[in-house]
Design an enzyme around this catalytic site. Structure first.
Site, mmCIF file in Angstrom:
data_model
loop_
_atom_site.group_PDB
_atom_site.id
_atom_site.type_symbol
_atom_site.label_atom_id
_atom_site.label_comp_id
_atom_site.label_asym_id
_atom_site.label_seq_id
_atom_site.Cartn_x
_atom_site.Cartn_y
_atom_site.Cartn_z
ATOM 1 N N CYS A 70 41.332 39.897 50.150
ATOM 2 C CA CYS A 70 40.414 39.095 49.357
ATOM 3 C C CYS A 70 39.273 40.001 48.907
ATOM 4 C CB CYS A 70 39.885 37.960 50.231
ATOM 5 S SG CYS A 70 38.704 36.894 49.409
ATOM 6 N N CYS A 180 41.201 40.020 41.914
ATOM 7 C CA CYS A 180 41.235 38.885 42.853
ATOM 8 C C CYS A 180 42.696 38.650 43.177
ATOM 9 C CB CYS A 180 40.633 37.638 42.194
ATOM 10 S SG CYS A 180 40.923 36.110 43.116
HETATM 11 N N1 DGL Z 1 41.516 35.717 46.622
HETATM 12 C C1 DGL Z 1 40.139 36.004 46.613
HETATM 13 C C2 DGL Z 1 39.816 37.366 46.025
HETATM 14 O O1 DGL Z 1 40.641 38.259 46.053
HETATM 15 C C3 DGL Z 1 39.111 34.974 46.245
HETATM 16 C C4 DGL Z 1 39.462 33.634 45.749
HETATM 17 C C5 DGL Z 1 38.370 32.607 46.037
HETATM 18 O O2 DGL Z 1 38.424 32.054 47.134
HETATM 19 O O3 DGL Z 1 37.496 32.399 45.192
HETATM 20 O O4 DGL Z 1 38.734 37.579 45.566
#
Ligand code: DGL
Length: 253
Positions: A70, A180
């Site tokens: 993330c 993301c």
């Molecule tokens: N999957 C996450 C990232 O790589 C964030 C998504 C979220 O919860 O806003 O930033």
């Protein structure tokens, strides 16, 4: 070796999927904080607390290393987590470096969450790469929610992208960085939307390479079956709700 893979939600499965192939001898504990997704529109201190709690949980149930799959959690928390835990904590950030390395005069479009784009970590990276004038950052919180809804419809994606890019000349971009993990699901669909000359880059392979290096565990097939456990905000689950995502990611294999 048990590797914890953490994300706010289903984005982390794109990293799990890659890591499972790269490290067939390892077991995985996947943790999605579905009770609190999305993280990208929260404050840094909220994300910090949630991420700390999840990593603490993973370490307590025996993770030998934790991947923050993330970008948002990494930008808010990775330094603090590295100080707080003994196990290696591997983070992710938008893959700006390879985009800058192949720079040939046009702009680099960076899609990430709001928090990632405004955090110091990303802005320090931009400074370090001297990329302030060549990047075009765009927060795309809609795609996080769409991925959580298993909404992988090209028309819906186009509608979201139209809203952002309607009045923007797409020919000014040479690279699109998907910063993301939720956006990885849309990679092929993005190719349909953007001009074919735009290269799409993400950080998943680099993150898994980093993990492999850190673990020095580039091991051959040592087991016939990998064990993967799934947790949703601290509660153990079977792979029920995640299986369709992994199938979606592997549909062309
Ligand atoms: N999957 C996450 C990232 O790589 C964030 C998504 C979220 O919860 O806003 O930033």
């Amino acid at each position: 070796m048990r590797i914890g893979i953490f994300d706010s939600g289903v984005g982390g499965l794109t990293v799990l999927n890659e890591a499972m192939m790269a490290l067939p001898g390892a077991d995985f504990i996947f943790y999605a904080d579905l009770d609190h997704v999305p993280y990208g529109i929260k404050t840094k201190s909220e994300v910090n607390q949630l991420t700390y709690d999840a990593v603490d949980f993973l370490v307590n149930i025996g993770a030998d290393a934790v991947v923050l799959a993330c970008n948002t959690a990494t930008s808010a928390s990775v330094s603090y987590l590295r100080q707080s835990f003994k196990v290696p904590v591997i983070g992710m950030e938008p893959a700006l470096k390879p985009a800058v390395e192949r720079f040939s005069g046009k702009k680099i479009l960076v899609m990430a969450t709001e928090l990632t784009l405004k955090e110091k970590k990303f802005n320090d990276l931009v400074q370090r790469l001297d990329a302030t004038d060549i990047i075009y950052p765009v927060p795309m919180p809609e795609l996080v929610l769409m991925a959580e809804d298993f909404n992988f419809d090209q028309k819906n994606l186009n509608a979201v992208l139209d809203r952002k890019f309607n009045s923007i000349d797409l020919a000014q971009f040479e690279t699109l960085v998907l910063g993301c993990t939720h956006f990885i699901y849309y990679k092929e669909m993005m190719r349909q939307y953007f001009p074919h000359s735009i290269e799409i880059i993400d950080g998943n392979k680099g993150t898994v390479r980093n993990l492999t290096k850190i673990l020095e565990a580039d091991q051959p097939f040592s087991k016939s079956r990998q064990c993967i456990e799934y947790y949703v905000s601290g509660i153990k689950e079977n792979n029920g709700r995640f299986e369709k995502y992994l199938d979606f990611l592997n549909k062309d294999e």
